[in-house]
Design a protein around this motif. Structure first.
Motif, PDB file in Angstrom:
ATOM      1  N   GLY A 105       3.191  -5.324   7.891  1.00  0.00           N
ATOM      2  CA  GLY A 105       2.150  -4.391   8.299  1.00  0.00           C
ATOM      3  C   GLY A 105       1.520  -3.713   7.103  1.00  0.00           C
ATOM      4  O   GLY A 105       2.107  -3.664   6.017  1.00  0.00           O
ATOM      5  N   LEU A 106       0.312  -3.194   7.311  1.00  0.00           N
ATOM      6  CA  LEU A 106      -0.392  -2.474   6.258  1.00  0.00           C
ATOM      7  C   LEU A 106      -1.213  -1.366   6.896  1.00  0.00           C
ATOM      8  O   LEU A 106      -1.991  -1.616   7.817  1.00  0.00           O
ATOM      9  N   HIS A 153       6.864   1.692   2.590  1.00  0.00           N
ATOM     10  CA  HIS A 153       6.513   2.197   1.262  1.00  0.00           C
ATOM     11  C   HIS A 153       5.224   3.001   1.387  1.00  0.00           C
ATOM     12  O   HIS A 153       4.317   2.590   2.109  1.00  0.00           O
ATOM     13  N   ILE A 154       5.139   4.121   0.709  1.00  0.00           N
ATOM     14  CA  ILE A 154       3.880   4.864   0.653  1.00  0.00           C
ATOM     15  C   ILE A 154       3.526   5.135  -0.807  1.00  0.00           C
ATOM     16  O   ILE A 154       4.358   5.567  -1.597  1.00  0.00           O
ATOM     17  N   SER A 155       2.286   4.798  -1.179  1.00  0.00           N
ATOM     18  CA  SER A 155       1.778   5.071  -2.524  1.00  0.00           C
ATOM     19  C   SER A 155       0.279   4.820  -2.524  1.00  0.00           C
ATOM     20  O   SER A 155      -0.276   4.335  -1.543  1.00  0.00           O
ATOM     21  N   GLU A 184       0.278   2.292   3.132  1.00  0.00           N
ATOM     22  CA  GLU A 184       1.588   2.231   3.774  1.00  0.00           C
ATOM     23  C   GLU A 184       1.902   0.781   4.145  1.00  0.00           C
ATOM     24  O   GLU A 184       1.770   0.371   5.290  1.00  0.00           O
ATOM     25  N   PRO A 185       2.295  -0.039   3.153  1.00  0.00           N
ATOM     26  CA  PRO A 185       2.763  -1.381   3.498  1.00  0.00           C
ATOM     27  C   PRO A 185       4.181  -1.291   4.065  1.00  0.00           C
ATOM     28  O   PRO A 185       4.949  -0.400   3.695  1.00  0.00           O
ATOM     29  N   ILE A 190       7.043   6.368  -2.540  1.00  0.00           N
ATOM     30  CA  ILE A 190       8.335   6.615  -1.896  1.00  0.00           C
ATOM     31  C   ILE A 190       8.648   5.400  -1.026  1.00  0.00           C
ATOM     32  O   ILE A 190       7.794   4.923  -0.281  1.00  0.00           O
ATOM     33  N   ASP A 191       9.868   4.907  -1.133  1.00  0.00           N
ATOM     34  CA  ASP A 191      10.356   3.825  -0.281  1.00  0.00           C
ATOM     35  C   ASP A 191      11.343   4.385   0.726  1.00  0.00           C
ATOM     36  O   ASP A 191      12.165   5.240   0.386  1.00  0.00           O
TER      37      ASP A 191
END
Length: 180
Positions: free
Chosen positions: A102-103, A153-155, A132-133, A168-169
């Motif tokens: 997802g993305l 993951h968010i970046s 947010e992948p 952040i993972d």
């Protein structure tokens, strides 16, 4: 606190009108797991994540008819929480197993400026809006219930701030329930 109240209100409204939804899901995640994609932002706690996946979008068949989704993540220690949405695909791996990439895009409530007392480096996420992948490996437990192990993951991928990109993972388990 208003950010978290808004997240709860959004999902409460969605869960009471599930006629258009395909799935609701929720899970527990370790916050700030070390991976090669991040460096320490000095946060802690556990994340409770909730989501809502809509029916597959046939108008997007040129990219595999993904499911639009909404996601919210609440941190137990008052560290970074977020909410947003995106697209996910369920790719079968045999009869009962699947992979779900997802993305999405999310908005978070983390600090706009944070400097580590230990290293002196900036540890904020660099932008209020983040990519947010995510990817999950799932197993259907019944016609309606699935269990997924997932990484989120968010970046900002250095697109919104070329100076830094800590990210952040989160890794955890979630249950998904198909609504019919």
């Amino acid at each position: 606190m208003r950010f978290r109240s808004a997240i709860f209100a959004l999902f409460a409204g969605l869960l009471t009108s599930t006629a258009q939804a395909q799935e609701v899901y929720g899970g527990v995640y370790a916050h700030e797991v070390e991976t090669p994609l991040t460096f320490a932002v000095e946060e802690s706690g556990v994340d409770l994540q909730f989501g809502y996946r809509f029916e597959r979008e046939e108008a997007l068949d040129f990219i595999g008819s993904p499911q639009p989704y909404l996601i919210a993540s609440l941190n137990s220690e008052g560290d970074t929480s977020f909410a947003g949405g995106g697209l996910s695909w369920q790719v079968p791996l045999g009869r009962a197993a699947y992979v779900r990439p997802g993305l999405g895009l999310v908005v978070h409530d983390g600090p706009s400026l944070r400097v580590s007392e230990v290293t002196g480096k900036r540890t904020d996420l660099g932008s209020r809006v983040l990519f947010e992948p995510e990817i999950a490996i799932g197993a259907r437990l019944s016609d309606r219930l699935s269990l997924e192990a997932s990484w989120v993951h968010i970046s900002h991928a250095r697109l919104f701030n070329a100076q830094q990109n800590p990210g952040i993972d989160m890794m955890g388990l979630r249950l998904s329930y198909a609504v019919r």
